[in-house]
Structure formats: C-alpha cells, structure tokens
Motif scaffolding. Structure first.
Motif, PDB file in Angstrom:
ATOM      1  N   SER A  16      -4.465  29.319 -28.684  1.00 54.01           N
ATOM      2  CA  SER A  16      -3.956  28.865 -29.983  1.00 54.01           C
ATOM      3  C   SER A  16      -4.519  27.487 -30.313  1.00 54.01           C
ATOM      4  O   SER A  16      -5.062  26.791 -29.443  1.00 54.01           O
ATOM      5  N   ARG A  17      -4.356  27.102 -31.586  1.00 51.65           N
ATOM      6  CA  ARG A  17      -4.817  25.785 -32.041  1.00 51.65           C
ATOM      7  C   ARG A  17      -4.168  24.680 -31.199  1.00 51.65           C
ATOM      8  O   ARG A  17      -4.823  23.725 -30.784  1.00 51.65           O
ATOM      9  N   GLU A  18      -2.876  24.827 -30.913  1.00 53.77           N
ATOM     10  CA  GLU A  18      -2.151  23.827 -30.133  1.00 53.77           C
ATOM     11  C   GLU A  18      -2.679  23.744 -28.695  1.00 53.77           C
ATOM     12  O   GLU A  18      -2.811  22.651 -28.130  1.00 53.77           O
ATOM     13  N   GLU A  19      -2.993  24.919 -28.105  1.00 54.67           N
ATOM     14  CA  GLU A  19      -3.536  24.937 -26.743  1.00 54.67           C
ATOM     15  C   GLU A  19      -4.909  24.273 -26.690  1.00 54.67           C
ATOM     16  O   GLU A  19      -5.225  23.545 -25.754  1.00 54.67           O
ATOM     17  N   ILE A  20      -5.704  24.521 -27.723  1.00 52.68           N
ATOM     18  CA  ILE A  20      -7.043  23.918 -27.776  1.00 52.68           C
ATOM     19  C   ILE A  20      -6.934  22.403 -27.891  1.00 52.68           C
ATOM     20  O   ILE A  20      -7.600  21.663 -27.164  1.00 52.68           O
ATOM     21  N   ILE A  21      -6.081  21.928 -28.781  1.00 52.13           N
ATOM     22  CA  ILE A  21      -5.902  20.479 -28.970  1.00 52.13           C
ATOM     23  C   ILE A  21      -5.410  19.839 -27.674  1.00 52.13           C
ATOM     24  O   ILE A  21      -5.911  18.789 -27.250  1.00 52.13           O
ATOM     25  N   ALA A  22      -4.441  20.489 -27.005  1.00 51.53           N
ATOM     26  CA  ALA A  22      -3.910  19.939 -25.746  1.00 51.53           C
ATOM     27  C   ALA A  22      -5.001  19.888 -24.681  1.00 51.53           C
ATOM     28  O   ALA A  22      -5.114  18.898 -23.944  1.00 51.53           O
ATOM     29  N   ALA A  23      -5.832  20.928 -24.608  1.00 53.18           N
ATOM     30  CA  ALA A  23      -6.916  20.960 -23.612  1.00 53.18           C
ATOM     31  C   ALA A  23      -7.939  19.864 -23.891  1.00 53.18           C
ATOM     32  O   ALA A  23      -8.426  19.207 -22.966  1.00 53.18           O
ATOM     33  N   ILE A  24      -8.256  19.652 -25.164  1.00 55.94           N
ATOM     34  CA  ILE A  24      -9.212  18.602 -25.540  1.00 55.94           C
ATOM     35  C   ILE A  24      -8.655  17.229 -25.187  1.00 55.94           C
ATOM     36  O   ILE A  24      -9.361  16.367 -24.669  1.00 55.94           O
ATOM     37  N   GLU A  25      -7.375  17.010 -25.455  1.00 53.10           N
ATOM     38  CA  GLU A  25      -6.756  15.709 -25.172  1.00 53.10           C
ATOM     39  C   GLU A  25      -6.695  15.409 -23.679  1.00 53.10           C
ATOM     40  O   GLU A  25      -6.716  14.256 -23.269  1.00 53.10           O
ATOM     41  N   ARG A  26      -6.635  16.475 -22.844  1.00 53.91           N
ATOM     42  CA  ARG A  26      -6.600  16.284 -21.394  1.00 53.91           C
ATOM     43  C   ARG A  26      -7.972  15.917 -20.833  1.00 53.91           C
ATOM     44  O   ARG A  26      -8.079  15.375 -19.747  1.00 53.91           O
ATOM     45  N   LYS A  27      -9.035  16.225 -21.574  1.00 55.52           N
ATOM     46  CA  LYS A  27     -10.393  15.970 -21.076  1.00 55.52           C
ATOM     47  C   LYS A  27     -10.723  14.481 -21.148  1.00 55.52           C
ATOM     48  O   LYS A  27     -10.369  13.793 -22.089  1.00 55.52           O
ATOM     49  N   SER A  28     -11.403  14.021 -20.137  1.00 54.42           N
ATOM     50  CA  SER A  28     -11.860  12.634 -20.105  1.00 54.42           C
ATOM     51  C   SER A  28     -13.004  12.461 -21.094  1.00 54.42           C
ATOM     52  O   SER A  28     -13.752  13.396 -21.361  1.00 54.42           O
ATOM     53  N   LYS A  29     -13.162  11.268 -21.619  1.00 52.14           N
ATOM     54  CA  LYS A  29     -14.301  10.967 -22.503  1.00 52.14           C
ATOM     55  C   LYS A  29     -15.620  11.148 -21.757  1.00 52.14           C
ATOM     56  O   LYS A  29     -16.653  11.364 -22.360  1.00 52.14           O
TER      57      LYS A  29
END
Length: 197
Positions: A16-29
């Motif tokens: 889902s859109r929410e899962e994608i956003i959460a996964a992106i936010e967990r990734k390091s720069k």
C-alpha cells in the motif's frame, strides 16, 4: 506513480501507499543497491574499490535525484545514459566508476550475464568483493579488452584469460568464481526434424 517508482527500484506492487512511505522513511540516505542486484552494476557500484567510494557515488546519485525529474532519471537509466544525465545537470561523476556502462563493466543487466561472468557463484560479500576487484583490475588495465573477455566467457575460459591480464588470480577461489556453463554443446540443425513445420 508512487507504486510504479517503488516497483522500478525493486518493491512490490502489492504494498500500500502507506507501506511504501514507511519503507522509504526507514531507509538510510546512504542506501544503495545490494551487490547481488543487477542495479549494483547498472549504477556503477561494481567499479568502486571501497565502501568509501560507494558512499561518494551514492551521494552523487542523491544530488542527481534532487536535480532531475523522476522521468528524466528513468529514461536515462533505461537508455543507458546516466553518465550523460549527470553531466547535463552539471554534476561531476568519476569516469572510472563507469556509471551504467555495462560493456565497460563487463556485464549486461540480464541475470544470464550474472551467470556468464560468475557473479552468481559468489557465496558471500567477501567473494563478491574479490571478483569485483579482479574485474576492475582487468578494465583498469591497458590490456583489458572487453571483446576478448566476452569471447573467453563464451569459451568457458574467463579465469584463463583474466590471468593473462590481471596478476594475483592464482588462488583456486578465483577459478571457482569465474566458472560458467560454457562452452555450450554444439547444436546440429541437420539432426532436427523439420517435417512438422
């Protein structure tokens, strides 16, 4: 659009859109592709010789993504023009990093090429690093000929050929890592029965 972008970088369309956003936010720069991924080669990380170089290249990609549209990036990636995109945005990138130049790196983006050149033989990161360094030394050498390497791969003789260009490949691990299924058995078209066609 977000799902398409997520799938483009290896995500699943079932998220889902929410899962994608959460996964992106967990990734390091500082995140960059895993060595087992085709993108490791496509984005030039395979030619880096240290983690420090990988981090610098990653930082360059972060600046590029901020300077271009997603479509520009995708088009450049698809058409093997990432190096040109860096230059068009005024962002210097080290030519030796061979950003998405599969011929120069010695690999193609297809999984079959990962088999052809031994990347699927690697059992751990250390072996991937060793194989990567061997190919980098080959391409850095004035005697490294990509066409001859391709011929050696087709003949099942990568180790034999690379050993003539790169020193230090005596360790038996290199012979194992550079194994591939070639040469393929001969196919005799005269033996086929064309009567049904």
């Amino acid at each position: 659009m977000m799902v398409r972008a997520w799938m483009f970088i290896g995500g699943s369309d079932s998220e889902s859109r929410e899962e994608i956003i959460a996964a992106i936010e967990r990734k390091s720069k500082d995140s960059y592709p895993d060595p087992a991924m085709d993108m490791w080669v496509d984005f030039g990380f395979a030619s880096c010789t240290s983690e420090e170089e990988e981090k610098r290249l990653c930082a360059r990609y972060c600046r590029l993504i901020e300077a271009c549209t997603f479509k520009e990036f995708c088009d450049a990636y698809r058409d093997h023009r990432l190096f040109s995109l860096f230059r068009s945005k005024g962002l210097p990138v080290d030519d030796s990093q061979r950003v998405q130049d599969p011929i120069a790196v010695g690999f193609d983006t297809a999984p079959s090429a990962m088999v052809d050149y031994g990347l699927f033989n690697c059992e751990n990161d250390s072996e991937r690093q060793q194989l990567r360094r061997a190919y980098k030394a080959f391409f850095d050498s004035p005697h490294g000929d990509p066409s001859a390497l391709h011929e050696a791969a087709i003949e099942g003789n990568i180790h034999g050929y690379l050993s003539t260009v790169v020193q230090g490949l005596e360790n038996p691990v290199f012979r194992r890592l550079m194994e591939n299924p070639y040469p393929l058995p001969e196919y005799d078209s005269d033996d086929s029965d064309d009567s049904d066609y």
